[in-house]
Write a protein that holds these residues in place. Structure first.
Motif, PDB file in Angstrom:
ATOM      1  N   LYS A 275       0.828  -1.199   0.000  1.00  0.00           N
ATOM      2  CA  LYS A 275       0.000   0.000   0.000  1.00  0.00           C
ATOM      3  C   LYS A 275       0.867   1.254   0.000  1.00  0.00           C
ATOM      4  CE  LYS A 275      -3.802  -2.218   2.448  1.00  0.00           C
ATOM      5  NZ  LYS A 275      -4.799  -2.133   3.546  1.00  0.00           N
TER       6      LYS A 275
ATOM      7  N   THR B 149      -0.664   5.185   4.880  1.00  0.00           N
ATOM      8  CA  THR B 149      -0.234   4.544   3.643  1.00  0.00           C
ATOM      9  C   THR B 149      -0.250   5.576   2.522  1.00  0.00           C
ATOM     10  OG1 THR B 149      -2.490   3.884   3.067  1.00  0.00           O
ATOM     11  CG2 THR B 149      -1.215   2.334   4.388  1.00  0.00           C
TER      12      THR B 149
ATOM     13  N   SER C 137     -10.548   3.887   1.923  1.00  0.00           N
ATOM     14  CA  SER C 137      -9.139   4.093   2.215  1.00  0.00           C
ATOM     15  C   SER C 137      -8.926   5.132   3.312  1.00  0.00           C
ATOM     16  CB  SER C 137      -8.396   4.513   0.942  1.00  0.00           C
ATOM     17  OG  SER C 137      -7.033   4.718   1.196  1.00  0.00           O
TER      18      SER C 137
ATOM     19  N   ASP D 239      -7.227   2.653   5.561  1.00  0.00           N
ATOM     20  CA  ASP D 239      -5.813   2.637   5.163  1.00  0.00           C
ATOM     21  C   ASP D 239      -5.061   3.743   5.869  1.00  0.00           C
ATOM     22  OD1 ASP D 239      -5.654   0.490   3.557  1.00  0.00           O
ATOM     23  OD2 ASP D 239      -5.618   1.555   1.671  1.00  0.00           O
TER      24      ASP D 239
END
Length: 352
Positions: free
Chosen positions: A185, A219, A212, A216
């Motif tokens: 990622k 990242t 995301s 995430d």
């Protein structure tokens, strides 16, 4: 002869295993090898089982007498001989159990580094605060400072003095029947200069931006990952996409359609021609759910959905959850159908 009385650790055993294989390849018995190298057969047997730790000069003499000094693996063995007890930072640590020490040495010597891969720190942890929170919930008697220091030192160590992943790219460049493959990622443009010649596959993980931003953490942004694909293909990598985790929520297919359109518009003809995807729907577990409730409860609103999920006991005894039987099949069919419509050039390697 560099002899030590401590039990063999994994580095000493690895070096011994390599030396034994070389001796067997050149078809020498212990007695024949001892006669050729001028060493004692018993010492040679102890070296090959890790109970004797030869000096670098002794390893080099063995390789020369076996007439394999020019082989690629010879440099690896000489490098291992410089660290018979593992990296210096680990050799100086006291109170580490042998099994855990072997695991740490294996991580430190590996070509690919999992940033948080040892016993107390979960593989999915992405930040130091997350680790501290886990310690507070599950390991009240554990000292997180000591564990984090091991992690920091491990990541600073570079076996052989260079990035471990570069060793892997070099290795697979010369293997015509195998490829290295990893998912990421993070966009690391230093890799563009490593000349993989098509023998390393990078799988950029992608998900809609709405997911995301929630899931995430720390990242590279999804648009940056998409923008990097053409450059990595041009640099000689095979580039696939890892579409995971696929999270079922209100508007999920519409957001994936937008992502597919953006991906298709960004790719060069060369990138399109070689593109393939793996599709992995969300699985979760009760332990991480409890930890996330104290650290990132907003994410659990989409990750923990008892109305959509069913429980499954894992091999380690944990309670995993995944989308319900029957429903998941329809989700997978809808997702792959959407891909066929928006990304017809992208082969799906697997979807589950």
């Amino acid at each position: 002869m560099a002899e030590r009385g401590s039990p063999p650790n994994i580095n000493a055993r690895r070096l011994g295993l390599y030396l034994r294989r070389v001796r067997e390849i050149v078809e020498l018995s212990y007695e024949q090898a001892a006669a050729r190298t001028g060493c004692d057969p018993d010492w040679l047997a102890r070296v090959e089982t890790g109970f004797a730790r030869p000096a670098v000069a002794e390893v080099e003499r063995l390789l020369e007498r076996y007439e394999v000094r020019g082989a690629n693996v010879a440099d690896l063995m000489l490098d291992l001989a410089t660290r018979p007890a593992g990296p210096e930072w680990l050799a100086s640590l006291t109170g580490v159990k042998p099994l855990k020490r072997d695991a740490l040495i294996s991580e430190a010597e590996a070509c690919v580094v999992h940033s948080y891969g040892i016993l107390q720190i979960p593989p999915l942890a992405q930040a130091e605060p997350y680790t501290r929170l886990l310690d507070a919930h599950r390991l009240p008697l554990h000292n997180p400072e000591a564990e984090l220091e091991i992690v920091r030192e491990r990541q600073r160590f570079r076996a052989g003095g260079r990035p471990r992943f570069l060793d892997l790219v070099d290795l697979f460049r010369g293997l015509p029947t195998a490829k290295a493959s990893f998912a990421t990622k993070y966009v690391n443009r230093d890799l563009l200069d490593w000349d993989p010649q098509g023998r390393t596959r990078i799988r950029f993980s992608l998900m809609p931006e709405a997911d995301s931003k929630l899931l995430d953490i720390r990242t590279s942004p999804v648009p940056e990952r998409i923008a990097a694909i053409n450059d990595f293909v041009e640099a000689g990598y095979e580039v696939h996409v890892n579409l995971s985790p696929v999270v079922v929520r209100d508007g999920w297919l519409e957001d994936w359609a937008e992502l597919f359109d953006r991906l298709g518009d960004a790719l060069s003809p060369a990138a399109r021609e070689q593109l393939a995807a793996e599709v992995i729907f969300l699985t979760h577990n009760d332990r991480l759910h409890e930890i996330n409730l104290g650290w990132h409860p907003k994410a659990e609103e989409v990750l923990w959905r008892p109305d959509l999920q069913q429980a499954k006991r894992s091999q380690t005894g944990g309670r995993n959850v995944r989308y319900r039987n029957g429903h998941k099949g329809r989700y997978v069919a809808a997702f792959t159908g959407l891909m066929a419509e928006r990304l017809p050039f992208c082969r799906i390697r697997y979807a589950f």
